[in-house]
Enzyme design. Structure first.
Site, PDB file in Angstrom:
ATOM      1  N   CYS A 443       0.821  -1.216   0.000  1.00  0.00           N
ATOM      2  CA  CYS A 443       0.000   0.000   0.000  1.00  0.00           C
ATOM      3  C   CYS A 443       0.852   1.261   0.000  1.00  0.00           C
ATOM      4  O   CYS A 443       0.491   2.252  -0.658  1.00  0.00           O
ATOM      5  CB  CYS A 443      -0.961  -0.013   1.187  1.00  0.00           C
ATOM      6  SG  CYS A 443      -0.145  -0.055   2.792  1.00  0.00           S
ATOM      7  N   HIS A 487      -2.251   0.657   7.043  1.00  0.00           N
ATOM      8  CA  HIS A 487      -2.547   1.026   5.655  1.00  0.00           C
ATOM      9  C   HIS A 487      -2.087   2.453   5.406  1.00  0.00           C
ATOM     10  O   HIS A 487      -1.949   3.263   6.337  1.00  0.00           O
ATOM     11  CB  HIS A 487      -4.056   0.901   5.409  1.00  0.00           C
ATOM     12  CG  HIS A 487      -4.451   0.930   3.971  1.00  0.00           C
ATOM     13  ND1 HIS A 487      -3.889   0.117   3.026  1.00  0.00           N
ATOM     14  CD2 HIS A 487      -5.376   1.700   3.321  1.00  0.00           C
ATOM     15  CE1 HIS A 487      -4.445   0.353   1.851  1.00  0.00           C
ATOM     16  NE2 HIS A 487      -5.353   1.322   2.000  1.00  0.00           N
ATOM     17  N   ASP A 503      -7.951   6.233  -2.230  1.00  0.00           N
ATOM     18  CA  ASP A 503      -7.179   5.046  -1.873  1.00  0.00           C
ATOM     19  C   ASP A 503      -6.761   4.325  -3.153  1.00  0.00           C
ATOM     20  O   ASP A 503      -7.511   3.517  -3.709  1.00  0.00           O
ATOM     21  CB  ASP A 503      -8.003   4.104  -0.984  1.00  0.00           C
ATOM     22  CG  ASP A 503      -7.130   3.028  -0.340  1.00  0.00           C
ATOM     23  OD1 ASP A 503      -5.985   2.847  -0.798  1.00  0.00           O
ATOM     24  OD2 ASP A 503      -7.593   2.369   0.609  1.00  0.00           O
TER      25      ASP A 503
END
Length: 699
Positions: A443, A487, A503
């Site tokens: 991520c 994250h 995202d």
């Protein structure tokens, strides 16, 4: 004459169990005490210097060998030398002889060394109480349920050894001593429970020191590209959430942590104008925050992190409701911070909104925010990404920021990019490597490359770190968020909406955000075997254990002064205070004292019937003018009766009766038959013909 063969079979050697059963009393008790001490020290192995662990283990093994082989204890010169070595090694390890770590090291080693001079009961008592103190020091480092369970076993072991030391006659079994120790622990449990519930807790004095627990969450105000992949392998719990009512979808479970805006090509760091932990300074919160829709109310239990970050569901406009003694402040980046690091389990209530808007105005609520810092890129790095950004600007021109966002997300969806824990080693041009070479990453690789592209295209952007997702525990209804759920996502600034969450990981791997399909490390041997036998068994066991552990955290570790006052309100106190707690404790003390008196009288009435019968005989002899000591045994009473002026028949009957009473106690199966029962002896004593006391002549 026939001789036995030279290789005749030798007698079988007794087993270890048989040898232990026939050990002398002192040897057996010493070995048991050494095992208990080893159990007390075992949880501390990870917190002690290696030399301390090795020295303690060596001393305990040496002492056990001396006990088994009936060898003399070492001289005091040995102990003095080992003590000097211990002091020097402690100083070398901690640079002090004071403080928590140095003190625990000394306690552990001194307790082990004290076993080398167990020559009298006084030495054993010193070891016992050092053991009790060392047992408590385990809670300096961990207050988990496993540690508490281990220390309960240690407590029962030390109490068993203590009971055994006060039974010097004969060879009482450890089982009997353990049963007595268990009864003692149960008898003290109500007192312990009353003190735990009602003893005043004065925050912040109550609890562990600020360095008692190390950080576990793994989040930081600095993110190196590739560092979060290590957190993805950590299955420890970071926080737990209990929602009031229906929880939001998993795709909206973003728990906001540090916001990172400074980039040097590989590392992202927090804004220099934000929080400063050392000086405890904060930038003001956004002046134009607007929220819409129904609030999401929840309770959060966060694990110790040694950081000031209060993780809340994005976004929480009002300060979380913290325990007594704690305060919080919001930064301009919508992050909640406490004024001191979180060093122990912290539970708080919060209220968040999924629909929000902010960032269109500056800190003063009027001027447009300064966005230059959200466009800065290190010069000379990631040239191919900058060329891609220039290409987007040529294609899109004066389109709004969201058009650039959609173009970048489309490239991530269709360009063959992969979400993985092992993207390989990244160099200095991290964005170039992701966009054009490896096309795979975790991520933070994806978010970092996305933000670099947005800045290169002239769109203000930054990185937000925290946690995303969670697992619902069906046993207790809590959502569990782990370190593996760490994250990183992006925020871009638009002229219409201000800062907007984006995202990019969801474009590469939609299941990571929408269906919460995170990457996991391979299971171990035991977990893999359980999963093979039953796919759901491991998950059920894990959920049950975490529910039990969460109950321990909620009701024991997180039992604060506010929890005490809430309990007192349920008991009828309208505005409880610590003075009320003192009154309750005093009342419980009075009730306990009265109960103890009643118990003592009942226990006296239920005293050993043999002793009661002997006491009755002693009182009857005193009425007949034969005085004896209160502790006189039957044989001494027989001598006193023989020397008395009682009638000869009565003296003979009393002698035979006292002899039978003594045999009933000490030789019930002797003289070829069973001894008379206590009921028979009591009846015979009542039927004896005692002379009536002479009445004084009338005057």
């Amino acid at each position: 004459m026939l001789n036995a063969p030279a290789n005749a079979a030798a007698a079988p050697r007794p087993s270890w169990r048989a040898r232990l059963q026939h050990l002398p009393r002192d040897t057996r008790d010493t070995l048991f005490l050494l095992v208990v001490i080893g159990w007390v020290i075992l949880p501390q192995v990870g917190n002690l210097p290696m030399w301390c662990v090795a020295l303690a283990a060596g001393v305990l093994l040496w002492r056990g060998w001396l006990a088994l082989n009936n060898k003399p204890l070492p001289s005091r010169w040995w102990l003095a030398g080992l003590l000097l070595i211990t002091m020097a090694a402690t100083w070398a390890s901690h640079r002090t002889l004071l403080g928590r770590d140095a003190g625990v090291t000394l306690v552990v080693v001194l307790m082990a060394l004290k076993t080398l001079e167990l020559r009298a009961r006084r030495d054993a008592l010193v070891v016992f109480f050092l053991g009790f103190f060392a047992m408590l020091t385990n809670f300096f480092y961990s207050q988990s349920l496993l540690t508490a369970a281990a220390m309960v076993i240690a407590l029962l072991g030390l109490l068993t050894a203590l009971v055994n030391a006060h039974r010097p006659v004969g060879q009482p079994s450890l089982r009997e001593s353990a049963a007595m120790a268990g009864k003692m622990a149960l008898a003290g449990a109500p007192v312990m429970l009353a003190l735990f519930v009602f003893f005043p807790r004065f925050a912040p004095l109550w609890g562990l020191p600020s360095d008692a627990l190390t950080g576990k969450s793994g989040l930081s105000s600095r993110m190196e590209v590739g560092s979060m992949a290590q957190l993805a392998l950590d299955e420890r719990v970071a926080l737990r959430v209990k929602f009031e009512g229906a929880p939001p979808p998993q795709s909206q479970l973003y728990f906001r942590g540090p916001v990172l805006s400074q980039f040097d090509g590989r590392n992202w760091t927090a804004n220099a104008g934000g929080e400063s932990l050392g000086a405890t300074t904060f930038a003001p919160g956004p002046a134009d925050l607007q929220v819409r829709g129904a609030p999401i109310r929840y309770q959060m239990t966060i694990e110790p992190s040694q950081q000031p970050w209060l993780l809340t569901l994005d976004v929480a406009p009002k300060s979380p409701e913290l325990p007594e003694g704690r305060r919080a402040r919001m930064t301009a980046d919508m992050q909640w911070l406490t004024y001191r690091p979180i060093t122990d389990l912290l539970r708080y209530s919060a209220e968040s909104y999924a629909d929000f808007r902010y960032g269109l105005k500056g800190w003063d609520g009027r001027a447009r925010p300064n966005l230059r810092e959200y466009l800065r890129l290190p010069p000379g790095l990631n040239p191919r990404t900058q060329a891609l950004a220039d290409q987007l600007r040529t294609q899109l021109g004066d389109a709004d920021a969201m058009a650039y966002v959609r173009a970048a997300l489309e490239r991530l969806r269709t360009g063959g990019y992969t979400y993985t824990l092992e993207p390989g080693v990244y160099g200095q041009n991290t964005a170039d490597q992701f966009w054009f070479d490896t096309k795979e990453g975790f991520c933070e690789h994806i978010a970092s490359a996305f933000v670099v592209l947005m800045r290169g295209a002239g769109v203000p952007a930054r990185i937000v770190t925290g946690f995303q997702g969670g697992e619902l525990n069906g046993v207790d209804g809590y959502w569990t968020v782990r370190n593996a759920d760490a994250h990183a996502w992006a925020e871009v600034w638009t002229a219409e909406r201000g800062w907007v969450r984006v995202d990019p990981t969801g474009a590469v791997s939609p299941g990571r955000v929408g269906q919460f399909q995170r990457l996991r490390a391979p299971d171990g041997v035991v977990a893999g075997a359980l999963g093979t036998l039953s796919p759901t068994l491991l998950a059920q066991l894990r959920a049950t254990w975490e529910a039990v552990n969460n109950s321990w955290n909620q009701w024991v570790l997180n039992y604060t002064q506010s929890s005490q006052f809430d309990l007192m309100q349920k008991l009828g106190f309208s505005s409880p205070s610590w003075e009320d707690l003192v009154k309750i404790l005093a009342g419980l003390l009075v009730v306990g004292a009265v109960g103890g008196m009643v118990w003592a009288r009942w226990e006296r009435s239920q005293q050993d019937p043999w002793l009661r019968l002997l006491h009755t005989a002693r009182q009857r002899l005193a009425q007949a003018g034969i005085a004896t000591a209160p502790q006189a045994p039957p044989r001494e009473l027989m001598r006193a009766v023989a020397e008395s002026d009682l009638p000869p028949e009565l003296r003979a009957d009393l002698a035979a009766w006292l002899q039978a009473l003594e045999r009933q106690r000490y030789a019930p199966a002797g003289n070829g038959g069973a001894a008379a029962s206590l009921a028979t002896l009591a009846r015979e004593f009542q039927q004896m013909a005692w002379p009536r006391p002479e009445r004084p002549a009338p005057t």
